[in-house]
Design an enzyme around this catalytic site. Structure first.
Site, PDB file in Angstrom:
ATOM      1  N   ARG A  36       0.950  -1.249   0.000  1.00  0.00           N
ATOM      2  CA  ARG A  36      -0.093   0.159   0.038  1.00  0.00           C
ATOM      3  C   ARG A  36       1.111   1.331   0.106  1.00  0.00           C
ATOM      4  NH1 ARG A  36      -3.522  -2.726  -1.676  1.00  0.00           N
ATOM      5  NH2 ARG A  36      -5.389  -3.279  -0.790  1.00  0.00           N
ATOM      6  N   GLU A  67      -3.663   7.408  -4.824  1.00  0.00           N
ATOM      7  CA  GLU A  67      -4.123   6.884  -6.053  1.00  0.00           C
ATOM      8  C   GLU A  67      -5.728   7.129  -6.572  1.00  0.00           C
ATOM      9  OE1 GLU A  67      -3.758   2.641  -5.632  1.00  0.00           O
ATOM     10  OE2 GLU A  67      -1.869   2.561  -4.915  1.00  0.00           O
ATOM     11  N   HIS A  89      -0.967   0.458  -9.710  1.00  0.00           N
ATOM     12  CA  HIS A  89      -1.496  -0.592  -9.045  1.00  0.00           C
ATOM     13  C   HIS A  89      -1.979  -2.126  -9.745  1.00  0.00           C
ATOM     14  CE1 HIS A  89      -3.547  -1.176  -4.727  1.00  0.00           C
ATOM     15  NE2 HIS A  89      -3.363  -2.358  -5.269  1.00  0.00           N
TER      16      HIS A  89
HETATM   17  O1  LIG Z   1      -6.059  -7.261  -3.343  1.00  0.00           O
HETATM   18  C1  LIG Z   1      -5.337  -6.088  -3.083  1.00  0.00           C
HETATM   19  O2  LIG Z   1      -5.762  -5.432  -2.138  1.00  0.00           O
HETATM   20  C2  LIG Z   1      -4.732  -5.739  -4.108  1.00  0.00           C
HETATM   21  O3  LIG Z   1      -4.167  -4.481  -3.959  1.00  0.00           O
HETATM   22  C3  LIG Z   1      -3.909  -6.427  -4.906  1.00  0.00           C
HETATM   23  O4  LIG Z   1      -3.028  -5.654  -5.874  1.00  0.00           O
END
Ligand SMILES: O=C(O)C(=O)CO
Length: 313
Positions: free
Chosen positions: A232, A261, A279
């Site tokens: 993250r 993001e 992402h």
């Molecule tokens: O599944 C998730 O939380 C993701 O961020 C995968 O990239």
């Protein structure tokens, strides 16, 4: 038989949307002008909700969803959902773990290989016609290097397995030592960063890990060190990272996730020692299919057996 009313927070993959439309009475929240007003008017009958790590779930909605019993979320991360509040209200939360481990680990390796060997820069170099006129700079080897992993969960271990194939030495830092893994535990993140050539960030997001990767850690990783983040954006202090990269205290960064993001700071876009992805950790056809199926299975299992399959709370 009357269909259960399901609140769909945001657009979902075709497989999920089709299943919801065919089996449930769906209320599409993102199409409403005001989510809160719409819930005041239509939230009463919703017994289930479907969301994703991206769209999350707002606590303020819960007051207008008194019959909500289950939330099925697309994604393994749930830092955009208040799991403790759901638990307090007796609402189950299901997510999609494990089915994406290999894919996210592949993304981490893509970032490592791309950044260490300068893939994006090299591609640009060829396309811009620079090859006949200039020498591409030497980049960094991967084989035999020291790889640190922050967060040796299932995805962290899938990354470690791949790094083993590159003869990398692997160490990790977690809140506590993990029993039964063949990698050495390092008790502080700073020590791990000092030791590492590459530092993979693979811990959960949320308040507990906010800005764990700060100026001190990036300086410890050093001018030849590479930071790879596939967890993250909030785990890394982005402003401090930009400063460390600018001042040459951090060698490079390969990033799939960002603090705000889809906004990516301009400063990062201008840096040659940075590789950026929007992402895409789990974004393959195969993995998204498996994640979609788990969202469906979690929801259906709740109504069939009273419990989601992959239960967070
Ligand atoms: O599944 C998730 O939380 C993701 O961020 C995968 O990239």
């Amino acid at each position: 038989m009357t269909k259960h009313r399901v609140l769909q927070v945001g657009p979902a993959p075709e497989l999920v949307s089709r299943h919801l439309e065919n089996n449930y009475d769906v209320f599409r929240l993102w199409e409403q002008e005001s989510a809160l007003e719409a819930l005041k008017a239509h939230g009463l009958g919703c017994v289930a909700a479907v969301t994703s790590a991206k769209y999350g779930f707002r606590n303020e909605w819960l007051d207008y969803l008194p019959q909500l019993k289950v939330l099925s979320s697309f994604g393994v991360g749930y830092d955009s959902i208040d799991a403790a509040e759901l638990q307090r209200r007796g609402i189950q939360l299901g997510n999609t773990p494990d089915v994406l481990n290999d894919c996210v680990a592949d993304t981490a390796m893509t970032l490592l290989l791309g950044a260490a060997r300068g893939l994006v820069r090299a591609d640009r170099f060829v396309r811009e016609g620079q090859w006949p006129r200039a020498e591409f700079p030497l980049m960094r080897s991967i084989t035999g290097k020291k790889a640190g992993i922050l967060g040796l969960g299932n995805i962290g271990q899938a990354i470690a397995k791949r790094l083993t194939g590159f003869d990398c030495e692997i160490r990790y830092h977690n809140r506590s030592e993990k029993k039964g893994v063949p990698y050495r535990y390092v008790s502080t993140l700073k020590e791990l960063a000092q030791w590492s050539d590459f530092l993979f960030v693979m811990c959960v997001g949320g308040p507990a890990t906010y800005h764990l990767i700060n100026d001190e850690i990036m300086t410890a990783l050093g001018p030849d060190g590479l930071l790879i983040n596939v967890s993250r954006g909030t785990v890394v202090d982005e402003e401090a990272m930009i400063k460390a990269l600018r001042e040459g205290r951090l060698g490079g960064a390969a990033l799939d996730v960002f603090e705000r993001e889809p906004y990516v700071p301009e400063a990062l876009m201008e840096m040659d020692n940075v590789v950026l992805m929007p992402h895409l950790g789990s974004a393959t056809v195969e993995t998204r299919q498996r994640m979609s199926q788990r969202v469906i299975d979690n929801l259906d299992a709740f109504f069939r057996e009273g419990s989601v399959l992959s239960r967070v709370v």
